[in-house]
Write a protein that holds these residues in place. Structure first.
Motif, short mmCIF file in Angstrom:
data_model
loop_
_atom_site.label_atom_id
_atom_site.label_comp_id
_atom_site.label_asym_id
_atom_site.label_seq_id
_atom_site.Cartn_x
_atom_site.Cartn_y
_atom_site.Cartn_z
N MET A 175 -4.84 -2.09 -4.22
CA MET A 175 -3.92 -1.35 -3.36
C MET A 175 -2.47 -1.59 -3.80
O MET A 175 -2.10 -2.71 -4.16
CB MET A 175 -4.04 -1.83 -1.90
N ASN A 198 -2.90 16.61 0.04
CA ASN A 198 -4.25 16.07 0.12
C ASN A 198 -4.72 16.22 1.57
O ASN A 198 -4.11 15.64 2.44
CB ASN A 198 -4.19 14.58 -0.29
N ASP A 252 5.77 12.76 -1.12
CA ASP A 252 4.67 11.92 -1.55
C ASP A 252 4.09 12.55 -2.82
O ASP A 252 3.53 13.64 -2.78
CB ASP A 252 3.62 11.87 -0.42
N ILE A 256 5.26 4.76 2.80
CA ILE A 256 5.63 5.90 3.65
C ILE A 256 6.30 5.40 4.93
O ILE A 256 7.32 5.93 5.36
CB ILE A 256 4.40 6.77 3.92
N TYR A 278 -1.70 14.06 4.12
CA TYR A 278 -2.78 13.07 3.99
C TYR A 278 -3.11 12.56 5.40
O TYR A 278 -2.21 12.35 6.23
CB TYR A 278 -2.26 11.95 3.08
N THR A 316 -2.43 3.08 -5.47
CA THR A 316 -3.86 2.80 -5.35
C THR A 316 -4.69 3.87 -6.08
O THR A 316 -5.81 3.61 -6.51
CB THR A 316 -4.26 2.83 -3.85
N LYS A 317 -4.13 5.06 -6.18
CA LYS A 317 -4.88 6.23 -6.66
C LYS A 317 -4.72 6.36 -8.19
O LYS A 317 -5.07 5.45 -8.91
CB LYS A 317 -4.41 7.46 -5.91
N SER A 377 1.20 6.33 -3.36
CA SER A 377 0.10 5.40 -3.24
C SER A 377 -0.35 5.14 -4.68
O SER A 377 -0.99 5.99 -5.30
CB SER A 377 -1.06 5.98 -2.42
N THR A 418 0.86 -1.19 0.00
CA THR A 418 0.00 0.00 0.00
C THR A 418 0.89 1.23 0.00
O THR A 418 2.11 1.14 0.24
CB THR A 418 -0.87 0.07 1.29
N GLY A 419 0.27 2.38 -0.19
CA GLY A 419 1.00 3.64 -0.06
C GLY A 419 1.43 3.86 1.38
O GLY A 419 2.53 4.37 1.64
N ALA A 420 0.57 3.48 2.32
CA ALA A 420 0.91 3.65 3.74
C ALA A 420 2.17 2.88 4.09
O ALA A 420 3.03 3.37 4.84
CB ALA A 420 -0.27 3.20 4.61
N ILE A 425 -9.33 8.52 -3.78
CA ILE A 425 -9.15 9.51 -4.84
C ILE A 425 -8.55 8.80 -6.05
O ILE A 425 -8.12 7.65 -5.96
CB ILE A 425 -8.21 10.67 -4.42
#
Ligand SMILES: *Cc1c(COP(=O)(O)O)cnc(C)c1O
Length: 433
Positions: A220, A161, A186, A93, A114, A210-211, A208, A88-90, A375
């Motif tokens: 994801m 964001n 990011d 990070i 975010y 995912t977006k 991320s 995932t993006g999380a 998003i």
């Protein structure tokens, strides 16, 4: 591909990371290597792979040929020396920070973050003994006052964001470098089509996927891209994990073993190997399909968002509109300096004259827009941030993060813009009553 560093972004989005066809099968599409492990030729081959004495596949927690195409493609699009795909993006990070920061250290983050990143930095990292110091995203000159010997990095977002402020990447990178710190960014909202932060001095870029990269709200994924620019060895006292023997990996010194790719190599061989937020090959493949049309979709997202922002600007039920593409937007000038000139992405935020409760009414009255926390989907999306993504923040934190209580955030999709505006128009009419 490696022989054609001059290919432009649109070409890299379609081709980077994949040779003409799959060497084993001649498959033209990127094959999905759905395997957990890879056979060793013999015991020496196995030992060499583990010792990093030769490259090759061991186990999918560490590497996978499908994910490798994804990583190589994103690294090429961002102009980095290497990338690591994450679940995932999380996770991207989290790893970007943990790769250089340990208990007792601190990081500095631009306060307009975010919501998930805000919670990670101000709560979860604290559990690991890492302190986050927040800084005004418009004031790189304040950085020196927040930094000490235990500071390990500075972190920001390209287009933040949800406030949609744009940061002066060149100024933040310079301020960070002057203090011997890497600048990490990011780039989720801009994507490499609208901004290439490495060209403005960023040392690490996270996504991320995912977006907008995946682009359809289905899968994801995340990525960390290493620019290869930060000289960890020159600041070995600050970054012993990078420039002194690593007991967790045969006492390897990452800056010696991997040169400019030291950071991303350590992220994979230490953090990913030992904690395992691995991107699945299936999701890497699905997101690769999205990346192939990134530039085409982003053009439409930007065009539609610009028209929506201009429409909202003239509406009596609307108190204010945030969109960096608007001429009189506070961040329009910065955006024109740090973005590629192809647009300002698909997010628009605005406040309703009637206040917080009207925000909720508006969201419920929309019919084409989906009310959800995401998003970058081809479909138009909407959310009221203060009661959802940023609901853990107190009033002061909300203001620092740029979230007004009455703020509604739109992620404008790629539908026909007349249909999008008609939906907003009818919902505003309901809200006005
Ligand atoms: C969604 C998002 C993230 C987190 O990514 P996930 O893939 O949801 O884990 C991080 N940064 C930004 C700007 C985002 O929009």
């Amino acid at each position: 591909m490696a022989d054609h560093p001059t290919y432009q972004l649109e070409t890299l989005a379609v081709h980077a990371g994949q040779e003409e066809s799959d060497p084993a099968t001649n498959s033209r599409a990127v094959p999905i290597y759905q395997t957990a492990a890879y056979t060793f030729d013999d015991s020496k081959h196995a030992a060499d792979l583990f010792a990093l004495a030769r490259p090759g596949n061991i186990y999918t927690r560490l590497m996978n040929p499908t994910t490798n195409v994804y990583e190589t493609r994103i690294a090429a699009m961002e102009g980095g020396v290497g990338a690591l795909g994450t679940a995932t993006g999380a996770a991207a990070i989290t790893y970007a920070v943990l790769n250089v920061a340990s208990a007792g250290d601190n990081i500095v983050a631009l306060s307009t973050l975010y919501g998930g990143t805000f919670a990670l930095f101000t709560h979860t990292l604290v559990q690991f003994g890492i302190e986050c110091r927040l800084i005004d995203p418009d004031r790189p000159g304040d950085l020196a006052g927040l930094v000490d010997d235990h500071t390990r990095l500075v972190f920001g977002e390209t287009i933040c964001n949800p406030k949609l402020n744009v940061i002066d990447i060149d100024a933040w990178a310079k301020a960070s470098h002057d203090l011997g710190l890497p600048f990490m960014i990011d780039n989720t909202v801009a994507t490499p089509y609208l901004c290439r932060p490495i060209e403005h001095g960023a040392d690490v870029v996270v996504h991320s996927a995912t977006k907008y990269m995946g682009g359809h709200g289905t899968s994801m994924g995340g990525a960390i891209v290493d620019a290869g620019t930060f000289d960890w060895a020159a600041h070995a006292d600050r970054f012993p994990v990078m420039a002194t023997p690593d007991a967790s990996y045969h006492d390897v010194v990452w800056t010696d073993a991997a040169g400019p790719a030291a950071y991303i190599t350590r992220a994979r061989t230490v953090l990913m190997r030992n904690t395992g937020a691995t991107l699945s090959p299936m999701n890497a493949w699905i997101i690769l399909q999205g990346i192939e049309s990134l530039h085409v979709r982003m053009d439409r997202h930007c065009e539609n968002a610009q028209k929506v922002a201009e429409y909202l600007l003239g509406h009596p039920a609307v108190a204010w509109v945030n969109y960096p593409g608007l001429e009189d937007n506070e961040y329009h000038e910065v955006a024109d300096r740090v973005l590629t000139g192809k647009g300002y992405s698909g997010l628009v935020s605005f406040g309703l004259t009637a206040g917080r409760q009207a925000g909720a009414t508006f969201v419920e009255a929309l019919q084409l827009f989906s009310h959800l926390a995401n998003i970058g989907d081809a479909k138009s999306l909407v959310i009221h941030s203060a009661s959802t993504t940023h609901s853990q923040l107190n009033d002061q934190e909300l203001i620092a993060a740029g979230v007004a209580p009455e703020m509604v955030r739109l992620s404008v999709g790629i539908e026909n813009v007349d249909d999008i505006i008609a939906d907003i128009d009818q919902a505003l009419a309901v809200t006005g009553k």
